[in-house]
Each structure stands twice: as structure tokens, then as C-alpha cells.
Design a protein around this motif. Structure first.
Motif, short mmCIF file in Angstrom:
data_model
loop_
_atom_site.label_atom_id
_atom_site.label_comp_id
_atom_site.label_asym_id
_atom_site.label_seq_id
_atom_site.Cartn_x
_atom_site.Cartn_y
_atom_site.Cartn_z
N ALA A 151 0.89 -1.17 0.00
CA ALA A 151 0.00 0.00 0.00
C ALA A 151 0.92 1.21 0.00
O ALA A 151 1.48 1.59 1.04
N GLY A 152 1.11 1.78 -1.16
CA GLY A 152 2.01 2.93 -1.30
C GLY A 152 1.25 4.24 -1.23
O GLY A 152 0.07 4.31 -1.60
N GLY A 153 1.93 5.26 -0.74
CA GLY A 153 1.32 6.60 -0.74
C GLY A 153 0.42 6.87 0.45
O GLY A 153 -0.49 7.70 0.37
N THR A 154 0.70 6.22 1.59
CA THR A 154 -0.16 6.43 2.77
C THR A 154 -0.05 7.86 3.33
O THR A 154 -0.88 8.27 4.13
N ALA A 155 0.97 8.61 2.88
CA ALA A 155 1.12 10.01 3.33
C ALA A 155 -0.13 10.81 2.98
O ALA A 155 -0.45 11.80 3.65
N ALA A 156 -0.86 10.37 1.95
CA ALA A 156 -2.09 11.08 1.55
C ALA A 156 -3.10 11.11 2.70
O ALA A 156 -3.92 12.01 2.79
N LEU A 157 -3.02 10.10 3.59
CA LEU A 157 -3.96 10.05 4.72
C LEU A 157 -3.73 11.21 5.68
O LEU A 157 -4.65 11.67 6.34
N ASN A 158 -2.46 11.67 5.73
CA ASN A 158 -2.15 12.82 6.61
C ASN A 158 -2.54 14.13 5.94
O ASN A 158 -2.48 15.18 6.56
N GLN A 159 -2.87 14.03 4.65
CA GLN A 159 -3.24 15.26 3.93
C GLN A 159 -4.73 15.29 3.63
O GLN A 159 -5.18 15.93 2.69
N GLY A 160 -5.48 14.52 4.43
CA GLY A 160 -6.94 14.62 4.32
C GLY A 160 -7.63 13.57 3.49
O GLY A 160 -8.85 13.54 3.41
N GLN A 161 -6.85 12.67 2.84
CA GLN A 161 -7.55 11.63 2.04
C GLN A 161 -8.37 10.73 2.96
O GLN A 161 -7.93 10.37 4.06
N ASP A 162 -9.55 10.35 2.50
CA ASP A 162 -10.44 9.51 3.27
C ASP A 162 -9.82 8.11 3.45
O ASP A 162 -9.42 7.47 2.48
N ARG A 163 -9.73 7.67 4.71
CA ARG A 163 -9.04 6.41 5.00
C ARG A 163 -9.73 5.20 4.36
O ARG A 163 -9.08 4.35 3.77
N ASP A 164 -11.06 5.16 4.47
CA ASP A 164 -11.78 4.00 3.91
C ASP A 164 -11.59 3.93 2.39
O ASP A 164 -11.39 2.86 1.84
N ALA A 165 -11.66 5.11 1.76
CA ALA A 165 -11.52 5.14 0.29
C ALA A 165 -10.09 4.72 -0.10
O ALA A 165 -9.89 3.99 -1.06
N PHE A 166 -9.12 5.17 0.68
CA PHE A 166 -7.72 4.80 0.39
C PHE A 166 -7.53 3.29 0.55
O PHE A 166 -6.89 2.63 -0.26
N LEU A 167 -8.09 2.76 1.64
CA LEU A 167 -7.84 1.35 1.97
C LEU A 167 -8.63 0.36 1.13
O LEU A 167 -8.19 -0.78 0.95
N ALA A 168 -9.79 0.79 0.61
CA ALA A 168 -10.68 -0.17 -0.07
C ALA A 168 -9.98 -1.04 -1.12
O ALA A 168 -10.09 -2.29 -1.05
N PRO A 169 -9.23 -0.46 -2.07
CA PRO A 169 -8.61 -1.34 -3.08
C PRO A 169 -7.54 -2.26 -2.48
O PRO A 169 -7.38 -3.41 -2.92
N HIS A 170 -6.84 -1.78 -1.44
CA HIS A 170 -5.80 -2.61 -0.82
C HIS A 170 -6.44 -3.76 -0.04
O HIS A 170 -5.94 -4.89 -0.05
#
Ligand SMILES: Cc1cc2nc3c(=O)[nH]c(=O)nc-3n(C[C@H](O)[C@H](O)[C@H](O)COP(=O)(O)O)c2cc1C
Length: 208
Positions: free
Chosen positions: A178-197
Motif C-alpha cells: 500500500a504505497g502513498g499512505t502520506a495522503a492520509l495525513n493530507q486529508g484523504q479519506d481512510r476508507d476510500a484509500f484502503l478499499a482497493p488494498h
């Protein structure tokens, strides 16, 4: 009956991406191995000292010739090795820290890399002794290190884990990142980020 060894090494617990993904793997694995056993080894809750000269001396002393003190020095290593030997499958969570694996994971690798137990040079060439195992490594990185990207040569996590586990005999290894988790610190929605992973991890856990 199958046994899965589940290892985590992120200090972030509830905020950790790798822990959430290894946990999803374990849940899926349990549902397709109803009589299976899971061994949990949380490396952030395990006290592991760096190896010392005495530890190395003990590891290279033939088992039957070890003193009580040497056996004591190797006691933790022996119990960590027993977990690895007992399990048929491994799922290992590895956050990227400073372009490599977290120090707790490296300390564990130092404990389980044991001459005569997990590797041998008996006939002059290295031989991995941890054979017949299947491993899934779940890596989380703040940046993106995909092949062909500018930062790919900074990724020492996957190449290191592939090499060291291959050396120990674990050649059936899958790496999910799961690359690019820094986006979570910049406001990206966690569920949306994690769903494909989560989907990739669950389908892999179901397929193996
Ligand atoms: C101590 C520390 C060092 C880190 N070093 C890097 C790094 O070198 N490269 C990177 O892309 N991300 C780095 N990160 C970000 C982590 O890789 C990212 O937060 C990842 O999600 C960690 O996995 P986890 O969420 O399971 O803890 C670092 C994070 C911490 C806490």
C-alpha cells in the motif's frame, strides 16, 4: 490442519495501515481455514535485544555443548524459531521506516537467522532450511516506490525481505504494497484509500 504466523511491526497500532491489512488477511484466512490456528506475534510488544558477541558465540556452539548461560541467551530466539517452524504460512506487516524495515522487524530477523536452524553453509554453499512455507508480506509506505518511478531505488523494504527470506528458504513469497499512505495525513479519506488494498489482500488470502 494449517497454522498461520501473523507478525506485525508497526508502532502505530490503530492508525497503522499495515496492521489493518494484516488483520483483514487473518480474518479472511480464518474463514477459509475453519480448523486452522493463528499465532500472533506483535513485534512492538516483544522485547528483543540486539544480538551480542555472547549471543553469536552461543549460536555457533553445537547444541549439545552449550552452557546453561548460552541456552538462556538463545531462549527467545528458540521460541521465535519454534513459531516459524510450526506455521505453514506467514503474513508479515512491514511499514517502511527510513527506506528500510522498522528496527523491531530487523531485531526479529537477527533472532531467527540462525546457523543450523534456518540456514546452513554445510556443503560450502548457502542453503535455506525454512522450506515448504508460504509468506505474504504486506508493506505500507508513505511515498510511492513503484518500479520505474523516481524513488524506486530508495525502496530497501521489499528487496531486503525478498533476499533475506529467500536465503532462509522461504521462496514462495508474495509482496503486497500500500504505497502513498502520506495522503492520509493530507486529508484523504481512510476508507476510500484502503478499499482497493483490502480487496487485494482479501482475494489473496482467499486464494492461497
Ligand atoms: C519513523 C518513520 C519513518 C518513516 N520513513 C519513511 C520513509 O523513509 N519513506 C516513506 O515513504 N515513508 C516513511 N514513513 C511513513 C510510513 O512508511 C507510512 O506512514 C506507512 O503507512 C507506515 O506503515 P503503518 O501505517 O503500518 O505504520 C515513515 C514513518 C515513520 C513513523
Amino acid at each position: 490442519m494449517s497454522t498461520l504466523l501473523h507478525i506485525d511491526s508497526s508502532p502505530l497500532y490503530g492508525r497503522s495501515v499495515s496492521r489493518q491489512l494484516t488483520s483483514a488477511f487473518v480474518d479472511q484466512w480464518k474463514s477459509s481455514h475453519l480448523s486452522g490456528t493463528v499465532i500472533d506475534r506483535d513485534l512492538n510488544a516483544t522485547s528483543i535485544l540486539p544480538i551480542s558477541a555472547e549471543w553469536v558465540g552461543a549460536a555457533y556452539t553445537p547444541e549439545g555443548a552449550r552452557t546453561a548461560q548460552q541456552r538462556e541467551l538463545l531462549a527467545l530466539s528458540d521460541s521465535l524459531l519454534a513459531e516459524l517452524e510450526r506455521a505453514d504460512e506467514y503474513v508479515i506487516g512491514a511499514p517502511m521506516h527510513n527506506f528500510g524495515v522498522p528496527s523491531v522487524l530487523k531485531l526479529w530477523i537477527d533472532q531467527i537467522s540462525r546457523v543450523g536452524r534456518t540456514f546452513s553453509y554445510a556443503d560450502g554453499t548457502p542453503k535455506g532450511l525454512l522450506t515448504g512455507k508460504k509468506a505474504t508480506f504486506i508493506i505500507a509506505t508513505g511515498g510511492i516506490y513503484d518500479a520505474q518511478t523516481r524513488m524506486s531505488s530508495f525502496n530497501f523494504v521489499e528487496p531486503y525481505l525478498r533476499s533475506v527470506f529467500g536465503f532462509l528458504g522461504v521462496t514462495d513469497a508474495t509482496f503486497l504494497t500500500a504505497g502513498g499512505t502520506a495522503a492520509l495525513n493530507q486529508g484523504q479519506d481512510r476508507d476510500a484509500f484502503l478499499a482497493p488494498h483490502l480487496q487485494v489482500v482479501q482475494s489473496h488470502a482467499q486464494a492461497i
